[in-house]
Design a protein around this motif. Structure first.
Motif, PDB file in Angstrom:
ATOM      1  N   PHE A 148      -1.985   7.143 -44.289  1.00  0.00           N
ATOM      2  CA  PHE A 148      -3.362   6.902 -44.531  1.00  0.00           C
ATOM      3  C   PHE A 148      -4.217   7.987 -43.614  1.00  0.00           C
ATOM      4  O   PHE A 148      -3.924   8.089 -42.392  1.00  0.00           O
ATOM      5  CB  PHE A 148      -3.867   5.381 -43.912  1.00  0.00           C
ATOM      6  N   ARG A 149      -5.382   8.644 -44.263  1.00  0.00           N
ATOM      7  CA  ARG A 149      -6.108   9.338 -43.545  1.00  0.00           C
ATOM      8  C   ARG A 149      -7.511   9.067 -43.699  1.00  0.00           C
ATOM      9  O   ARG A 149      -7.865   8.547 -44.727  1.00  0.00           O
ATOM     10  CB  ARG A 149      -5.911  10.876 -43.579  1.00  0.00           C
ATOM     11  N   VAL A 150      -8.425   9.358 -42.830  1.00  0.00           N
ATOM     12  CA  VAL A 150      -9.879   8.891 -42.722  1.00  0.00           C
ATOM     13  C   VAL A 150     -10.472  10.146 -43.318  1.00  0.00           C
ATOM     14  O   VAL A 150     -10.194  11.236 -43.541  1.00  0.00           O
ATOM     15  CB  VAL A 150     -10.366   8.201 -41.429  1.00  0.00           C
ATOM     16  N   ASP A 151     -11.672   9.628 -44.157  1.00  0.00           N
ATOM     17  CA  ASP A 151     -12.769  10.670 -44.643  1.00  0.00           C
ATOM     18  C   ASP A 151     -14.076   9.933 -44.406  1.00  0.00           C
ATOM     19  O   ASP A 151     -14.390   9.313 -45.368  1.00  0.00           O
ATOM     20  CB  ASP A 151     -12.560  11.193 -46.001  1.00  0.00           C
ATOM     21  N   TYR A 152     -14.802  10.350 -43.419  1.00  0.00           N
ATOM     22  CA  TYR A 152     -15.997   9.395 -43.157  1.00  0.00           C
ATOM     23  C   TYR A 152     -17.337  10.020 -43.680  1.00  0.00           C
ATOM     24  O   TYR A 152     -18.463   9.542 -43.772  1.00  0.00           O
ATOM     25  CB  TYR A 152     -16.289   9.459 -41.654  1.00  0.00           C
ATOM     26  N   HIS A 153     -17.126  11.180 -44.642  1.00  0.00           N
ATOM     27  CA  HIS A 153     -18.237  11.617 -45.172  1.00  0.00           C
ATOM     28  C   HIS A 153     -18.643  11.042 -46.446  1.00  0.00           C
ATOM     29  O   HIS A 153     -17.725  10.515 -47.157  1.00  0.00           O
ATOM     30  CB  HIS A 153     -17.938  13.153 -45.551  1.00  0.00           C
ATOM     31  N   GLY A 154     -19.990  10.771 -46.806  1.00  0.00           N
ATOM     32  CA  GLY A 154     -20.267  10.161 -47.987  1.00  0.00           C
ATOM     33  C   GLY A 154     -19.980   8.576 -47.985  1.00  0.00           C
ATOM     34  O   GLY A 154     -20.102   7.825 -47.113  1.00  0.00           O
ATOM     35  N   ALA A 155     -19.529   7.860 -49.232  1.00  0.00           N
ATOM     36  CA  ALA A 155     -19.104   6.548 -49.447  1.00  0.00           C
ATOM     37  C   ALA A 155     -17.805   6.353 -49.046  1.00  0.00           C
ATOM     38  O   ALA A 155     -16.697   6.276 -49.674  1.00  0.00           O
ATOM     39  CB  ALA A 155     -19.418   6.209 -50.908  1.00  0.00           C
ATOM     40  N   SER A 156     -17.572   6.432 -47.581  1.00  0.00           N
ATOM     41  CA  SER A 156     -16.201   6.465 -47.318  1.00  0.00           C
ATOM     42  C   SER A 156     -15.519   5.238 -47.394  1.00  0.00           C
ATOM     43  O   SER A 156     -14.322   5.160 -47.687  1.00  0.00           O
ATOM     44  CB  SER A 156     -16.180   6.342 -45.698  1.00  0.00           C
ATOM     45  N   TYR A 157     -16.175   4.128 -47.729  1.00  0.00           N
ATOM     46  CA  TYR A 157     -15.505   2.764 -48.109  1.00  0.00           C
ATOM     47  C   TYR A 157     -14.783   3.023 -49.402  1.00  0.00           C
ATOM     48  O   TYR A 157     -13.907   2.478 -49.393  1.00  0.00           O
ATOM     49  CB  TYR A 157     -16.453   1.754 -48.306  1.00  0.00           C
ATOM     50  N   LEU A 158     -15.410   3.681 -50.114  1.00  0.00           N
ATOM     51  CA  LEU A 158     -14.676   3.868 -51.802  1.00  0.00           C
ATOM     52  C   LEU A 158     -13.689   4.950 -51.446  1.00  0.00           C
ATOM     53  O   LEU A 158     -12.557   4.852 -52.123  1.00  0.00           O
ATOM     54  CB  LEU A 158     -15.902   4.528 -52.915  1.00  0.00           C
ATOM     55  N   ASP A 159     -13.797   5.954 -50.735  1.00  0.00           N
ATOM     56  CA  ASP A 159     -12.730   7.026 -50.508  1.00  0.00           C
ATOM     57  C   ASP A 159     -11.629   6.366 -49.800  1.00  0.00           C
ATOM     58  O   ASP A 159     -10.473   6.716 -50.067  1.00  0.00           O
ATOM     59  CB  ASP A 159     -13.516   8.215 -49.604  1.00  0.00           C
ATOM     60  N   HIS A 160     -11.840   5.436 -48.728  1.00  0.00           N
ATOM     61  CA  HIS A 160     -10.853   4.811 -48.190  1.00  0.00           C
ATOM     62  C   HIS A 160     -10.036   3.869 -48.960  1.00  0.00           C
ATOM     63  O   HIS A 160      -8.950   3.817 -48.999  1.00  0.00           O
ATOM     64  CB  HIS A 160     -11.244   3.909 -46.936  1.00  0.00           C
ATOM     65  N   ARG A 161     -10.486   3.046 -49.822  1.00  0.00           N
ATOM     66  CA  ARG A 161     -10.071   2.272 -51.085  1.00  0.00           C
ATOM     67  C   ARG A 161      -9.079   3.276 -51.720  1.00  0.00           C
ATOM     68  O   ARG A 161      -7.937   2.776 -52.225  1.00  0.00           O
ATOM     69  CB  ARG A 161     -11.026   1.736 -51.696  1.00  0.00           C
TER      70      ARG A 161
END
Lengths: 229, 229
Positions: A148-161
């Motif tokens: 798992f890696r993060v991406d805090y740009h934009g709608a990160s909640y959706l990206d993380h899901r």
């Protein structure tokens, strides 16, 4: 549980510029950081500050209001001047991938956070546990999966899901008003004055900010004694 | 548990006027109402709609999108055209004072609410249990004390805390993002598109609203196919 708290040390909280001067925003940002660090410690976890520039935690609380930081000398810092996403992924690679640890990432502006709320976050099972912020952000998360890696740009909640689904990681979300409330905009200061007794609130009060209620709406203003302009 | 859901039937959701036409706001308001009623029933409680004017629940969902309301004919309504505070206190006087029941009051625009969230609310002990909304509101509460009355004007969260203290009622708060999120302003529509699959989201999608992400900020816009102007 290790909990990493990313902190942008320079010119923090620019969206509060309409209400607070730069030095005031810095005071508030540091008070919130210490509130978050203390809540993490009280929740039984070990905080690390991930900061964009060297930070003496002892001087973090150089505020006119009385604030106490116990054990501040024990809080380690990692200095990484890369953007947030790269810096957090650097920590995940080091700790989750190489050392097999579980790591929490908790934003430094969650002024309403309490030990109880964090215990709920830390104790929730799942390869990835997310506390969504308002507007599609990811205000806090726990990572237990090495891919798992993060991406805090934009709608990160959706990206993380999506990221969790792509790597077949189990995902849980935490339904918390306190974790959803990052303090970014003037309206958010209302929440600080309403829902915490921590340093962040004491800083706002020392700066003369108080609740103002007009036409049934709640906002913040400067008290007259400090010359709200 | 009886759960009362206040609903302003006329010209609802005026703060969404910049994004939605009056008929669209009415559709959304009614979809959210039915989502809330369904979540209450699934949480094992019995809903009653407290409405400002007679409301045929069967016609509530006269929407172009497919929505199903099971058991809608069983949901009773109380018509009371007084302001919200007086109408809710009328229910409390009748049910808590005269009948000794416990009563929940759940706002009709809590589009993100789930049965799990409501179960957490309903099962929390306390003479008064409050789920704060953003900006000092009271989005949901449970009343088990005969002397407690509501006052929804201004920072009702503070007023309700003070009222509970004044009558020596025990008070608990519920830390829930879903309960804290009432859908009032355009930015709130982002949360509907992100965090629910209910009727409210389907209405927004049928109206052509979708997430728009620019410069890292998340908002809503009309999709091109429906002619966003």
């Amino acid at each position: 549980m290790h909990a990493v708290v990313p902190f942008a040390a320079e010119n923090p909280k620019t969206r509060l510029a309409g209400v607070l001067e730069p030095a005031e925003r810095e005071r508030l940002a540091r008070a919130m950081l210490v509130d978050v660090l203390e809540a993490i410690e009280r929740a039984g976890a070990t905080p690390t500050v991930l900061t964009t520039q060297p930070l003496e935690i002892e001087t973090v609380v150089d505020l006119e209001v009385e604030v106490e930081v116990e054990g501040e000398a024990d809080i380690p810092t990692i200095v990484d001047d890369r953007p947030l996403t790269a810096a957090v992924n650097g920590v995940l690679e080091e700790r989750v991938v190489e050392s097999g640890q579980e790591v929490a990432v908790v934003m430094a502006d969650l002024a309403l956070v309490t030990p109880d709320t964090l215990e709920r976050l830390f104790s929730t099972d799942g390869d990835v546990v997310i506390a969504p912020g308002r507007g599609g952000g990811t205000n806090a998360l726990v990572v237990r999966h090495p891919e798992f890696r993060v991406d805090y740009h934009g709608a990160s909640y959706l990206d993380h899901r999506n990221r969790a689904a792509a790597i077949d990681a189990t995902l849980e979300t935490i339904d918390s008003f306190r974790l959803s409330t990052d303090i970014d905009e003037p309206a958010d200061l209302v929440e600080v004055l309403l829902h915490t007794d921590g340093r962040a609130r004491r800083v706002l009060e020392a700066l003369g900010l108080e609740l103002s209620i007009s036409e049934g709406r709640v906002g913040v203003g400067r008290s007259e004694t400090t010359g709200w302009s």
